[in-house]
Design an enzyme around this catalytic site. Sequence first.
Site, PDB file in Angstrom:
ATOM      1  N   ASN A  24     -36.357   8.040 -21.056  1.00 16.85           N
ATOM      2  CA  ASN A  24     -37.661   8.555 -20.795  1.00 16.85           C
ATOM      3  C   ASN A  24     -37.859  10.156 -21.175  1.00 16.85           C
ATOM      4  O   ASN A  24     -38.959  10.736 -21.228  1.00 16.85           O
ATOM      5  CB  ASN A  24     -38.013   8.515 -19.493  1.00 16.85           C
ATOM      6  N   ASP A  83     -41.857  -0.326 -13.115  1.00 13.53           N
ATOM      7  CA  ASP A  83     -42.469  -0.110 -14.407  1.00 13.53           C
ATOM      8  C   ASP A  83     -44.082  -0.284 -14.319  1.00 13.53           C
ATOM      9  O   ASP A  83     -44.715  -1.143 -13.354  1.00 13.53           O
ATOM     10  CB  ASP A  83     -42.073  -1.119 -15.378  1.00 13.53           C
ATOM     11  N   SER A 107     -33.900  -3.129 -19.935  1.00 18.03           N
ATOM     12  CA  SER A 107     -34.123  -1.701 -20.272  1.00 18.03           C
ATOM     13  C   SER A 107     -32.891  -0.935 -19.881  1.00 18.03           C
ATOM     14  O   SER A 107     -33.050   0.288 -19.200  1.00 18.03           O
ATOM     15  CB  SER A 107     -35.383  -1.179 -19.954  1.00 18.03           C
ATOM     16  N   GLU A 121     -30.277 -12.430  -9.068  1.00 17.44           N
ATOM     17  CA  GLU A 121     -31.088 -13.163  -9.405  1.00 17.44           C
ATOM     18  C   GLU A 121     -32.369 -12.085  -9.984  1.00 17.44           C
ATOM     19  O   GLU A 121     -32.530 -11.164  -9.304  1.00 17.44           O
ATOM     20  CB  GLU A 121     -31.821 -13.966  -8.061  1.00 17.44           C
TER      21      GLU A 121
HETATM   22  C1  IPE Z   1     -37.773   1.638 -17.495  1.00 18.98           C
HETATM   23  O1  IPE Z   1     -39.197   1.597 -17.961  1.00 18.98           O
HETATM   24  C2  IPE Z   1     -37.546   2.944 -16.869  1.00 18.98           C
HETATM   25  C3  IPE Z   1     -38.049   3.033 -15.526  1.00 18.98           C
HETATM   26  C4  IPE Z   1     -38.712   2.143 -14.855  1.00 18.98           C
HETATM   27  C5  IPE Z   1     -37.841   4.275 -15.098  1.00 18.98           C
HETATM   28  P1  IPE Z   1     -39.533   2.031 -19.446  1.00 18.98           P
HETATM   29  O2  IPE Z   1     -41.092   1.878 -19.475  1.00 18.98           O
HETATM   30  O3  IPE Z   1     -39.067   3.667 -19.949  1.00 18.98           O
HETATM   31  O4  IPE Z   1     -38.969   0.898 -20.299  1.00 18.98           O
HETATM   32  P2  IPE Z   1     -39.197   0.300 -21.733  1.00 18.98           P
HETATM   33  O5  IPE Z   1     -39.065   1.574 -22.495  1.00 18.98           O
HETATM   34  O6  IPE Z   1     -40.357  -0.437 -21.540  1.00 18.98           O
HETATM   35  O7  IPE Z   1     -38.017  -0.613 -22.065  1.00 18.98           O
HETATM   36  C1  IPE Z   2     -42.617   3.389 -15.209  1.00 19.80           C
HETATM   37  O1  IPE Z   2     -43.840   3.369 -15.578  1.00 19.80           O
HETATM   38  C2  IPE Z   2     -42.304   4.798 -14.658  1.00 19.80           C
HETATM   39  C3  IPE Z   2     -41.332   5.448 -15.762  1.00 19.80           C
HETATM   40  C4  IPE Z   2     -40.830   5.163 -16.598  1.00 19.80           C
HETATM   41  C5  IPE Z   2     -41.160   6.953 -15.163  1.00 19.80           C
HETATM   42  P1  IPE Z   2     -44.207   3.803 -17.059  1.00 19.80           P
HETATM   43  O2  IPE Z   2     -44.564   4.953 -17.120  1.00 19.80           O
HETATM   44  O3  IPE Z   2     -43.096   3.241 -17.983  1.00 19.80           O
HETATM   45  O4  IPE Z   2     -45.659   2.920 -17.408  1.00 19.80           O
HETATM   46  P2  IPE Z   2     -46.011   2.261 -18.302  1.00 19.80           P
HETATM   47  O5  IPE Z   2     -44.969   0.890 -18.865  1.00 19.80           O
HETATM   48  O6  IPE Z   2     -46.052   2.899 -19.707  1.00 19.80           O
HETATM   49  O7  IPE Z   2     -47.342   1.518 -18.173  1.00 19.80           O
HETATM   50 MG    MG Z   3     -43.152   1.441 -18.991  1.00 12.91          MG
END
Ligand code: IPE
Ligand code: IPE
Ligand code: MG
Length: 234
Positions: free
Chosen positions: A62, A14, A189, A200
């Site tokens: 997503n 993330d 998530s 863990e």
């Molecule tokens: C979880 O991250 C999914 C991935 C890392 C692919 P998100 O950024 O989508 O999760 P939320 O929306 O913050 O919970």
């Molecule tokens: C994780 O990074 C990658 C995917 C969910 C595809 P994010 O795109 O969620 O990045 P943030 O959380 O918005 O910074």
């Molecule tokens: Mg994210």
Amino acid sequence: MNNGIPTHVAIIMDGNGRWATRQGKKRTEGHYAGYKRLKKTALYILDKGVKYLSVFAFSTENFARSKEEVGYLMDLFVKAFHKETSFFVDHNIKVLFSGRREPLSDEVLKIMDKVVSDTKDCTGGVFNVCLNYGAQAEIVDTTKKIAELYKAGRIELDDINTDSYYHYLYNDLPPVDLMIRTSGEIRISNFMLYSISYAELYFTSTCFPDFDEKEFDKALEDYQKRNITKGTVK
Ligand code: IPE
Ligand code: IPE
Ligand code: MG
């Protein structure tokens, strides 16, 4: 776990978007940086002796992001898996995918199938990419799979127990020992809910594009200091 090395590590990758916007870049540049980082860090983790590495690349949720961002990510998956197929073969890494196929495009599905087939005999570690993945969907899909097998007379009700259930998930992998989430969010998530039952958990504020070898070593060191008993007496 073997010599303090977890058998199965799972990472919620993330923070790509925030990493980019903090530097005045487009979110998509963060995804590209995340891809480049993943290549290095994944190899390092498998070289350390971790046998299974699961990564959360794209959640079912997503798809609700902007058309531009989803389009960029799908394009990146196609390009990256085309480019890296030989990388996986050269490093003897078996690639698997966890997730629903619907509504992924034929182009994405085609390269996923190719990389799985080209690496099916690799024995140096398993790289499980969770793409269009949601853990609740996985539990529902697994339940339906089991019901179909039962209906067809291929399994008995007594065949289903908490250990054998892993066998029916998207991929038959061992339980997760260490689950890492980057970028400072402290939630699951909808990631691998069944398999992380006794994992863990390690949370770091580092965004995924900066999650390098040293950052993984910090997570590993933290894990190795813990008293892991899995339900038995301490
Ligand atoms: C979880 O991250 C999914 C991935 C890392 C692919 P998100 O950024 O989508 O999760 P939320 O929306 O913050 O919970
Ligand atoms: C994780 O990074 C990658 C995917 C969910 C595809 P994010 O795109 O969620 O990045 P943030 O959380 O918005 O910074
Ligand atoms: Mg994210």
